[in-house]
Design a protein around this motif. Structure first.
Motif, PDB file in Angstrom:
ATOM      1  N   TRP A 171      38.210  96.597   2.101  1.00 54.34           N
ATOM      2  CA  TRP A 171      39.299  95.509   1.910  1.00 54.34           C
ATOM      3  C   TRP A 171      38.196  93.742   1.498  1.00 54.34           C
ATOM      4  O   TRP A 171      37.191  93.548   1.186  1.00 54.34           O
ATOM      5  N   GLU A 172      38.954  93.193   0.176  1.00 52.30           N
ATOM      6  CA  GLU A 172      38.741  91.648   0.165  1.00 52.30           C
ATOM      7  C   GLU A 172      39.101  90.248   1.450  1.00 52.30           C
ATOM      8  O   GLU A 172      40.090  90.452   1.769  1.00 52.30           O
ATOM      9  N   THR A 173      38.098  89.913   2.347  1.00 56.16           N
ATOM     10  CA  THR A 173      38.590  89.211   3.053  1.00 56.16           C
ATOM     11  C   THR A 173      39.102  87.944   2.758  1.00 56.16           C
ATOM     12  O   THR A 173      39.235  87.431   1.815  1.00 56.16           O
ATOM     13  N   THR A 174      40.082  87.452   3.162  1.00 59.28           N
ATOM     14  CA  THR A 174      40.492  85.966   3.572  1.00 59.28           C
ATOM     15  C   THR A 174      40.457  84.984   4.162  1.00 59.28           C
ATOM     16  O   THR A 174      40.309  83.587   4.146  1.00 59.28           O
ATOM     17  N   GLU A 175      39.747  85.497   5.730  1.00 63.01           N
ATOM     18  CA  GLU A 175      39.502  84.275   6.317  1.00 63.01           C
ATOM     19  C   GLU A 175      37.675  84.702   6.510  1.00 63.01           C
ATOM     20  O   GLU A 175      37.121  85.670   6.202  1.00 63.01           O
ATOM     21  N   ALA A 176      36.970  83.281   6.877  1.00 60.55           N
ATOM     22  CA  ALA A 176      35.491  83.931   7.223  1.00 60.55           C
ATOM     23  C   ALA A 176      34.881  83.460   8.948  1.00 60.55           C
ATOM     24  O   ALA A 176      35.872  82.795   9.230  1.00 60.55           O
ATOM     25  N   VAL A 177      34.833  84.273   8.686  1.00 64.58           N
ATOM     26  CA  VAL A 177      33.897  84.656  10.368  1.00 64.58           C
ATOM     27  C   VAL A 177      32.955  84.916  10.939  1.00 64.58           C
ATOM     28  O   VAL A 177      32.148  84.778   9.797  1.00 64.58           O
ATOM     29  N   GLY A 178      32.440  84.560  12.107  1.00 64.13           N
ATOM     30  CA  GLY A 178      30.948  84.479  12.603  1.00 64.13           C
ATOM     31  C   GLY A 178      30.410  86.328  12.515  1.00 64.13           C
ATOM     32  O   GLY A 178      29.711  86.720  12.563  1.00 64.13           O
ATOM     33  N   SER A 179      31.554  86.904  12.783  1.00 66.52           N
ATOM     34  CA  SER A 179      31.276  88.468  13.065  1.00 66.52           C
ATOM     35  C   SER A 179      32.613  89.244  12.849  1.00 66.52           C
ATOM     36  O   SER A 179      33.554  88.796  13.314  1.00 66.52           O
ATOM     37  N   ALA A 180      32.373  90.147  12.017  1.00 69.77           N
ATOM     38  CA  ALA A 180      33.695  90.798  11.717  1.00 69.77           C
ATOM     39  C   ALA A 180      34.019  92.120  12.050  1.00 69.77           C
ATOM     40  O   ALA A 180      33.026  93.301  12.555  1.00 69.77           O
ATOM     41  N   TRP A 181      35.206  92.562  11.886  1.00 68.93           N
ATOM     42  CA  TRP A 181      35.176  93.543  12.902  1.00 68.93           C
ATOM     43  C   TRP A 181      36.525  94.489  11.920  1.00 68.93           C
ATOM     44  O   TRP A 181      37.905  94.389  11.661  1.00 68.93           O
ATOM     45  N   VAL A 182      37.073  96.085  12.561  1.00 69.15           N
ATOM     46  CA  VAL A 182      37.679  96.913  12.055  1.00 69.15           C
ATOM     47  C   VAL A 182      38.084  98.111  13.085  1.00 69.15           C
ATOM     48  O   VAL A 182      37.368  97.509  13.915  1.00 69.15           O
ATOM     49  N   ALA A 183      38.991  97.876  13.394  1.00 67.13           N
ATOM     50  CA  ALA A 183      39.778  98.287  14.260  1.00 67.13           C
ATOM     51  C   ALA A 183      40.877  99.898  14.304  1.00 67.13           C
ATOM     52  O   ALA A 183      41.216  99.728  13.992  1.00 67.13           O
ATOM     53  N   VAL A 184      40.583 100.631  14.723  1.00 64.83           N
ATOM     54  CA  VAL A 184      41.568 101.952  15.184  1.00 64.83           C
ATOM     55  C   VAL A 184      41.929 102.129  16.317  1.00 64.83           C
ATOM     56  O   VAL A 184      40.790 102.408  16.914  1.00 64.83           O
ATOM     57  N   ASP A 185      43.203 102.199  16.112  1.00 58.92           N
ATOM     58  CA  ASP A 185      44.036 101.910  17.624  1.00 58.92           C
ATOM     59  C   ASP A 185      42.853 101.542  18.951  1.00 58.92           C
ATOM     60  O   ASP A 185      42.723 101.861  20.164  1.00 58.92           O
ATOM     61  N   GLY A 186      42.452 100.359  18.552  1.00 57.03           N
ATOM     62  CA  GLY A 186      42.072  99.335  19.381  1.00 57.03           C
ATOM     63  C   GLY A 186      40.420  99.619  19.514  1.00 57.03           C
ATOM     64  O   GLY A 186      39.437  98.675  20.309  1.00 57.03           O
ATOM     65  N   ARG A 187      39.839 100.883  18.800  1.00 60.38           N
ATOM     66  CA  ARG A 187      38.403 101.029  19.555  1.00 60.38           C
ATOM     67  C   ARG A 187      37.280 100.536  18.294  1.00 60.38           C
ATOM     68  O   ARG A 187      37.983 100.660  16.581  1.00 60.38           O
ATOM     69  N   ARG A 188      36.466  99.102  17.690  1.00 58.52           N
ATOM     70  CA  ARG A 188      36.301  98.314  17.225  1.00 58.52           C
ATOM     71  C   ARG A 188      34.955  99.678  16.344  1.00 58.52           C
ATOM     72  O   ARG A 188      34.309  99.807  17.183  1.00 58.52           O
TER      73      ARG A 188
END
Length: 248
Positions: free
Chosen positions: A168-185
Motif C-alpha cells: 500500500w501507499e501511505t496517505t499519512e506521515a507517522v513516526g512508527s507504522a503498523w499493520v494489524a490482522v485481527d488486532g495482532r500488529r
C-alpha cells in the motif's frame, strides 16, 4: 484401477509410460486428503502440560500403482520391465520439491520422491508404491489479489490460513507504522512519510519501505489471514492483498 492421471514436475507419468509402450494405472492414493495436526505442549512441574500451539507437519502422499511391460512372462518382457523402471525413475526425478498434481483434485502439492518400491513383482509387470514427501503440507491453488472491504474484512480462499503480500501507499506521515490482522500488529518502528510504499511479504518475512529492505526496525508477527480476517493500518491508504490459495 482408478482413472487418475499423475502429473509431476509438469509431466504426466501416465502419458510418459504409455508413450513408451507400457501400461500404467493407479490403484490407490493415500495422504492427499485428510492430514492430522500436531498439538505442541510443554510439560508442567505438576500434572498435565501447557498448550503452546498446533502445528501441521510435512505431508506424505503414497500412490499404489500397477505397471505392465508385456502381455505375458518371458525374457523379452523382463528386458522391457527393466526399461520401464528406468523410464519411471527418470520421470520422477527432481532435485527439490516440484509440483505434484492429481486429475481428481484441483490445485497442486509441492513434493519430491521419497521412496519407490515393489510390493508384487512378475516378469512382465509389477505392483509398486511411490511416496512423495511434501515439506509444505498445503495443496495450492491460483494466485489471488484483492482489497479489504470498507470495514477492513478480507475474504481469502482457504480452510486454514494464508501468508499474504500486503502492498500500500501511505496517505499519512507517522513516526512508527503498523499493520494489524485481527488486532495482532506488525510494527515498522521508523518514520514513514506520506506517499511512500510499504510492502510486507509474510511468507518471506520481508518488509520494504520505499523499496528498501528494512530488517532492524520490524517487530511483531507477520500477518496470517483467515477467511473474515480484519486488516487495519495507521498510515492510511488502500492495502492490496496478494496471496496463493491453499488448503489442508
Amino acid at each position: 484401477m482408478r482413472d487418475i492421471d499423475i502429473r509431476f514436475n509438469g509431466n504426466s507419468v501416465n502419458e510418459v509410460l504409455e508413450d513408451e509402450g507400457f501400461r500404467f494405472g493407479v490403484r490407490n492414493i493415500e495422504g492427499e486428503g485428510l492430514i492430522a495436526r500436531d498439538p505442541h505442549t510443554v510439560d508442567l512441574p505438576g500434572d498435565g502440560s501447557r498448550w503452546v500451539d498446533t502445528r501441521v507437519g510435512p505431508r506424505q502422499i503414497t500412490i499404489e500403482y500397477q505397471a505392465q511391460a508385456g502381455k505375458s512372462p518371458g525374457h523379452d518382457a523382463m528386458e522391457e520391465q527393466a526399461r520401464l523402471e528406468e523410464v519411471l525413475q527418470g520421470v520422477l526425478f527432481s532435485d527439490a520439491p516440484r509440483p505434484l498434481r492429481f486429475s481428481h483434485q484441483h490445485g497442486l502439492f509441492r513434493g519430491t520422491l521419497q521412496a519407490l518400491g515393489k510390493t508384487q513383482n512378475h516378469a512382465h509387470m509389477h505392483v509398486g508404491t511411490m511416496t512423495f514427501l511434501c515439506p509444505d503440507p498445503f495443496r495450492y491453488g491460483d494466485q489471488e489479489t484483492l482489497e479489504p472491504d470498507a470495514e477492513g474484512v478480507v475474504n481469502v480462499l482457504t480452510n486454514y490460513y494464508v501468508e499474504p503480500v500486503l502492498t500500500w501507499e501511505t496517505t499519512e506521515a507517522v513516526g512508527s507504522a503498523w499493520v494489524a490482522v485481527d488486532g495482532r500488529r506488525l510494527t515498522i518502528d521508523t518514520a514513514v512519510s506520506a506517499g511512500q510504499q510499504i510492502r510486507v511479504d509474510a511468507r518471506r518475512m520481508e518488509t520494504r519501505v520505499g523499496g528498501v529492505l528494512n530488517v532492524e526496525d520490524v517487530r511483531g508477527r507477520y500477518p496470517r489471514l483467515r477467511p473474515g480476517s480484519v486488516l487495519t493500518t495507521n498510515t492510511g491508504g488502500t492495502i492490496s492483498v496478494s496471496y496463493e490459495r491453499r488448503w489442508l
